[in-house]
Design a protein around this motif. Structure first.
Motif, short mmCIF file in Angstrom:
data_model
loop_
_atom_site.label_atom_id
_atom_site.label_comp_id
_atom_site.label_asym_id
_atom_site.label_seq_id
_atom_site.Cartn_x
_atom_site.Cartn_y
_atom_site.Cartn_z
N GLU A 1 40.23 33.18 30.58
CA GLU A 1 39.72 34.39 29.78
C GLU A 1 39.55 35.58 30.39
OE1 GLU A 1 35.91 33.87 27.48
OE2 GLU A 1 35.90 32.09 28.46
N ALA A 2 39.68 36.68 29.26
CA ALA A 2 39.78 38.03 29.91
C ALA A 2 38.79 38.69 28.85
CB ALA A 2 41.19 38.66 29.64
N TRP A 3 37.94 39.70 29.25
CA TRP A 3 37.27 40.58 28.32
C TRP A 3 37.20 42.06 29.07
CZ3 TRP A 3 36.02 37.06 32.47
CH2 TRP A 3 34.92 37.58 33.15
N ARG A 4 36.65 43.00 28.19
CA ARG A 4 36.39 44.24 28.45
C ARG A 4 34.96 44.55 28.91
NH1 ARG A 4 36.19 49.38 24.79
NH2 ARG A 4 36.49 51.06 26.14
N MET A 5 34.84 45.31 29.94
CA MET A 5 33.38 45.84 30.41
C MET A 5 33.50 47.32 30.41
SD MET A 5 31.88 43.32 33.38
CE MET A 5 30.57 44.42 33.57
N GLY A 6 32.32 47.79 30.40
CA GLY A 6 31.97 49.24 30.61
C GLY A 6 32.57 49.55 32.13
N ALA A 7 32.79 50.59 32.36
CA ALA A 7 33.75 51.30 33.82
C ALA A 7 32.53 51.64 34.85
CB ALA A 7 34.21 52.40 33.41
N GLY A 8 31.35 51.55 34.52
CA GLY A 8 30.18 51.99 35.30
C GLY A 8 30.87 53.22 36.20
N GLY A 9 30.68 53.24 37.31
CA GLY A 9 31.20 54.36 38.40
C GLY A 9 32.61 54.17 38.72
N LEU A 10 33.58 53.39 38.05
CA LEU A 10 34.93 53.15 38.41
C LEU A 10 35.60 54.36 37.75
CD1 LEU A 10 35.24 49.58 37.80
CD2 LEU A 10 35.29 50.70 40.13
N PRO A 11 36.65 54.75 38.19
CA PRO A 11 37.60 55.89 37.90
C PRO A 11 38.26 55.39 36.79
CG PRO A 11 38.49 55.39 39.93
CD PRO A 11 37.12 54.38 39.66
N TYR A 12 38.08 54.83 35.92
CA TYR A 12 38.80 54.33 34.74
C TYR A 12 38.33 54.18 33.62
CZ TYR A 12 41.72 52.53 38.40
OH TYR A 12 42.76 52.26 39.55
N PRO A 13 38.82 54.49 32.48
CA PRO A 13 37.91 54.47 30.90
C PRO A 13 37.67 53.02 30.58
CG PRO A 13 39.77 55.41 30.81
CD PRO A 13 39.90 55.67 32.27
N HIS A 14 38.66 52.21 31.03
CA HIS A 14 38.90 50.99 30.56
C HIS A 14 38.99 50.10 31.73
CE1 HIS A 14 39.52 52.51 26.48
NE2 HIS A 14 40.47 53.13 26.94
N VAL A 15 38.15 48.82 31.57
CA VAL A 15 38.12 47.81 32.70
C VAL A 15 38.11 46.59 32.09
CG1 VAL A 15 36.78 46.69 34.78
CG2 VAL A 15 36.65 49.31 34.33
N TYR A 16 39.13 45.66 32.50
CA TYR A 16 39.24 44.30 32.02
C TYR A 16 39.13 43.54 33.12
CZ TYR A 16 41.65 47.37 28.78
OH TYR A 16 42.00 48.38 28.17
N LEU A 17 38.27 42.23 32.86
CA LEU A 17 38.10 41.22 33.75
C LEU A 17 38.65 40.03 33.31
CD1 LEU A 17 35.16 43.28 34.03
CD2 LEU A 17 35.23 41.78 35.96
N SER A 18 39.16 39.26 34.19
CA SER A 18 39.80 37.95 33.92
C SER A 18 39.33 37.02 34.84
CB SER A 18 41.17 38.13 34.11
OG SER A 18 41.95 37.07 33.50
N MET A 19 38.84 35.88 34.35
CA MET A 19 38.35 34.66 35.14
C MET A 19 39.56 33.93 35.86
SD MET A 19 35.63 33.34 36.25
CE MET A 19 34.41 34.04 35.18
N THR A 20 39.65 34.38 36.90
CA THR A 20 40.99 33.59 37.87
C THR A 20 40.75 32.22 38.06
OG1 THR A 20 41.33 36.01 38.62
CG2 THR A 20 42.54 34.03 39.54
N PRO A 21 41.55 31.28 37.87
CA PRO A 21 41.32 29.93 38.41
C PRO A 21 41.61 29.89 39.93
CG PRO A 21 43.60 30.09 37.39
CD PRO A 21 42.66 31.84 37.09
N ILE A 22 41.11 28.86 40.56
CA ILE A 22 41.40 28.59 41.71
C ILE A 22 42.35 27.39 42.05
CG2 ILE A 22 40.43 27.81 43.97
CD1 ILE A 22 37.67 28.96 43.01
#
Length: 160
Positions: A50-71
């Motif tokens: 899965e992938a989803w978008r999150m707010g950037a918080g203090g990161l220097p990017y307007p767009h942050v995407y997270l992806s649940m990486t398998p092991i």
């Protein structure tokens, strides 16, 4: 390439509730405690691939995407397919939001235990196959200089 300092509109971060990546730790530190708490609240609801978008918080990017990486576990649980879905699903979000550039880590390497060459092949092929037409720049990044060099070699071979 250092993902936290790449000149892109957006950043992709791989995460997993069992094995935390060094990139996730760096992002949590840079984004701040509220962002880290929001991520940890979100992760149990997500499944590998899965992938989803999150707010950037203090990161220097307007767009942050997270992806649940398998092991990696020998591909017993279709980890290759799940890793491909990490990239594909992120590219779908990027397409919807009309993002022009994205910094992408080599998901699966390091703590997630994929064999390096396999993770690199899947990353490069997935991004080539699923990158939206409007994307002008995909910047692959890796903490390990050897993995970064292998990625650049693979990318050059795929684009030849």
């Amino acid at each position: 390439g250092d993902i936290m300092n790449s000149l892109c509109d957006s950043i992709m971060i791989g995460c997993n509730p069992i094995r935390v990546s060094s990139l996730q730790l760096a992002a949590e530190k840079a984004a701040g405690p509220d962002w880290a708490r929001a991520l940890h609240a979100e992760k149990p609801e997500r499944r590998p691939g899965e992938a989803w978008r999150m707010g950037a918080g203090g990161l220097p990017y307007p767009h942050v995407y997270l992806s649940m990486t398998p092991i990696w576990d020998g591909n017993v649980w279709n980890e290759e397919k799940l890793l491909i879905h990490c990239y594909k699903n992120t590219m779908e979000i990027i397409d919807i939001l009309n993002i022009k550039s994205v910094a992408i880590p080599l998901l699966g390497t390091g703590n997630h235990r994929f064999p390096d060459q396999r993770a690199i092949r899947l990353a490069v092929q997935s991004c080539i196959e699923y990158a939206p037409q409007g994307v002008e720049k995909i910047k692959f990044t890796a903490i390990d200089p050897e993995i970064y060099a292998l990625t650049q070699t693979r990318l050059a071979r795929e684009l030849d």
